[in-house]
Design a protein around this motif. Structure first.
Motif, PDB file in Angstrom:
ATOM      1  N   GLN A   1       0.825  -1.208   0.000  1.00 55.67           N
ATOM      2  CA  GLN A   1       0.000   0.000   0.000  1.00 55.67           C
ATOM      3  C   GLN A   1       0.856   1.254   0.000  1.00 55.67           C
ATOM      4  O   GLN A   1       0.465   2.276  -0.548  1.00 55.67           O
ATOM      5  N   ALA A   2       2.044   1.160   0.592  1.00 62.30           N
ATOM      6  CA  ALA A   2       2.940   2.315   0.681  1.00 62.30           C
ATOM      7  C   ALA A   2       3.840   2.459  -0.545  1.00 62.30           C
ATOM      8  O   ALA A   2       4.535   3.466  -0.687  1.00 62.30           O
ATOM      9  N   ASP A   3       3.831   1.484  -1.453  1.00 59.03           N
ATOM     10  CA  ASP A   3       4.691   1.515  -2.641  1.00 59.03           C
ATOM     11  C   ASP A   3       4.159   2.535  -3.641  1.00 59.03           C
ATOM     12  O   ASP A   3       3.052   2.396  -4.155  1.00 59.03           O
ATOM     13  N   ALA A   4       4.959   3.553  -3.917  1.00 59.39           N
ATOM     14  CA  ALA A   4       4.531   4.634  -4.815  1.00 59.39           C
ATOM     15  C   ALA A   4       4.207   4.127  -6.216  1.00 59.39           C
ATOM     16  O   ALA A   4       3.331   4.679  -6.896  1.00 59.39           O
ATOM     17  N   LEU A   5       4.883   3.082  -6.684  1.00 56.94           N
ATOM     18  CA  LEU A   5       4.619   2.548  -8.023  1.00 56.94           C
ATOM     19  C   LEU A   5       3.259   1.875  -8.130  1.00 56.94           C
ATOM     20  O   LEU A   5       2.760   1.648  -9.229  1.00 56.94           O
ATOM     21  N   LEU A   6       2.653   1.549  -6.991  1.00 58.09           N
ATOM     22  CA  LEU A   6       1.353   0.890  -6.994  1.00 58.09           C
ATOM     23  C   LEU A   6       0.195   1.836  -6.695  1.00 58.09           C
ATOM     24  O   LEU A   6      -0.952   1.399  -6.652  1.00 58.09           O
ATOM     25  N   SER A   7       0.483   3.104  -6.500  1.00 59.95           N
ATOM     26  CA  SER A   7      -0.605   4.055  -6.262  1.00 59.95           C
ATOM     27  C   SER A   7      -1.467   4.143  -7.519  1.00 59.95           C
ATOM     28  O   SER A   7      -0.964   3.981  -8.644  1.00 59.95           O
ATOM     29  N   PRO A   8      -2.758   4.361  -7.387  1.00 56.19           N
ATOM     30  CA  PRO A   8      -3.627   4.448  -8.566  1.00 56.19           C
ATOM     31  C   PRO A   8      -3.146   5.483  -9.592  1.00 56.19           C
ATOM     32  O   PRO A   8      -3.236   5.241 -10.797  1.00 56.19           O
ATOM     33  N   ASP A   9      -2.608   6.607  -9.139  1.00 50.27           N
ATOM     34  CA  ASP A   9      -2.112   7.619 -10.077  1.00 50.27           C
ATOM     35  C   ASP A   9      -0.907   7.114 -10.860  1.00 50.27           C
ATOM     36  O   ASP A   9      -0.803   7.329 -12.068  1.00 50.27           O
ATOM     37  N   ALA A  10       0.024   6.420 -10.182  1.00 52.32           N
ATOM     38  CA  ALA A  10       1.206   5.882 -10.852  1.00 52.32           C
ATOM     39  C   ALA A  10       0.822   4.757 -11.806  1.00 52.32           C
ATOM     40  O   ALA A  10       1.343   4.667 -12.923  1.00 52.32           O
ATOM     41  N   VAL A  11      -0.093   3.909 -11.400  1.00 52.25           N
ATOM     42  CA  VAL A  11      -0.529   2.798 -12.241  1.00 52.25           C
ATOM     43  C   VAL A  11      -1.225   3.327 -13.500  1.00 52.25           C
ATOM     44  O   VAL A  11      -1.045   2.783 -14.591  1.00 52.25           O
ATOM     45  N   ALA A  12      -1.963   4.395 -13.368  1.00 52.02           N
ATOM     46  CA  ALA A  12      -2.683   4.956 -14.517  1.00 52.02           C
ATOM     47  C   ALA A  12      -1.746   5.424 -15.628  1.00 52.02           C
ATOM     48  O   ALA A  12      -2.110   5.385 -16.802  1.00 52.02           O
ATOM     49  N   VAL A  13      -0.539   5.848 -15.289  1.00 55.18           N
ATOM     50  CA  VAL A  13       0.394   6.334 -16.310  1.00 55.18           C
ATOM     51  C   VAL A  13       1.471   5.306 -16.660  1.00 55.18           C
ATOM     52  O   VAL A  13       2.295   5.549 -17.534  1.00 55.18           O
ATOM     53  N   ASN A  14       1.457   4.150 -16.011  1.00 58.03           N
ATOM     54  CA  ASN A  14       2.438   3.105 -16.294  1.00 58.03           C
ATOM     55  C   ASN A  14       2.047   2.414 -17.600  1.00 58.03           C
ATOM     56  O   ASN A  14       0.998   1.790 -17.681  1.00 58.03           O
ATOM     57  N   PRO A  15       2.900   2.509 -18.633  1.00 58.77           N
ATOM     58  CA  PRO A  15       2.519   1.966 -19.940  1.00 58.77           C
ATOM     59  C   PRO A  15       2.786   0.471 -20.113  1.00 58.77           C
ATOM     60  O   PRO A  15       2.370  -0.116 -21.105  1.00 58.77           O
ATOM     61  N   PHE A  16       3.474  -0.164 -19.154  1.00 62.05           N
ATOM     62  CA  PHE A  16       3.937  -1.527 -19.372  1.00 62.05           C
ATOM     63  C   PHE A  16       2.970  -2.582 -18.841  1.00 62.05           C
ATOM     64  O   PHE A  16       2.418  -2.451 -17.754  1.00 62.05           O
ATOM     65  N   ALA A  17       2.809  -3.631 -19.631  1.00 66.66           N
ATOM     66  CA  ALA A  17       1.925  -4.732 -19.270  1.00 66.66           C
ATOM     67  C   ALA A  17       2.554  -5.587 -18.178  1.00 66.66           C
ATOM     68  O   ALA A  17       3.770  -5.681 -18.068  1.00 66.66           O
ATOM     69  N   VAL A  18       1.703  -6.210 -17.405  1.00 67.78           N
ATOM     70  CA  VAL A  18       2.123  -7.131 -16.359  1.00 67.78           C
ATOM     71  C   VAL A  18       2.254  -8.519 -16.979  1.00 67.78           C
ATOM     72  O   VAL A  18       1.431  -8.922 -17.808  1.00 67.78           O
TER      73      VAL A  18
END
Length: 116
Positions: free
Chosen positions: A19-36
């Motif tokens: 929950q504290a990981d900045a890369l997993l925040s909804p805002d960061a995830v929204a701009v992350n272009p890479f597939a899981v």
């Protein structure tokens, strides 16, 4: 990451460190272009990356259809910057995609979005 992509509230069910990981925040995830890994997504292959006076010049093969994209990025750009440029320039409806770097047979991890 994929759960947060599907529903921003999913993070509240994750362990506190996640929950504290900045890369997993909804805002960061929204701009992350890479597939899981494991998701059904388009594959783009970085064909060329070279230093130029203003930063970097790149060439990318988009999917299997033979479409290619070239562009420039400023110095200090990250893999995420490259991915967002590719997505904005060449991917009409794709929210995320796989990016394969030269010499690799596995795509960039969605968690490497901030790597130079």
């Amino acid at each position: 990451l994929e759960a947060v992509r599907q529903d921003g509230n999913a993070l509240r069910f994750a362990a506190e460190p996640l929950q504290a990981d900045a890369l997993l925040s909804p805002d960061a995830v929204a701009v992350n272009p890479f597939a899981v890994q494991g998701s059904k997504s388009l594959v783009c292959t970085l064909l060329e990356l070279s230093a130029v006076e203003r930063g970097f010049r790149f060439g990318v093969a988009v999917g299997l259809g033979g479409k290619e994209l070239e562009g420039d990025l400023p110095h200090k750009s990250t893999l995420g910057d490259l991915g967002r440029h590719i997505r904005a320039s060449a991917l009409d409806q794709e929210r995320c995609f796989y990016l394969v770097l030269p010499g690799s047979d596995t795509p960039v991890s969605a968690l490497d979005v901030e790597q130079p």
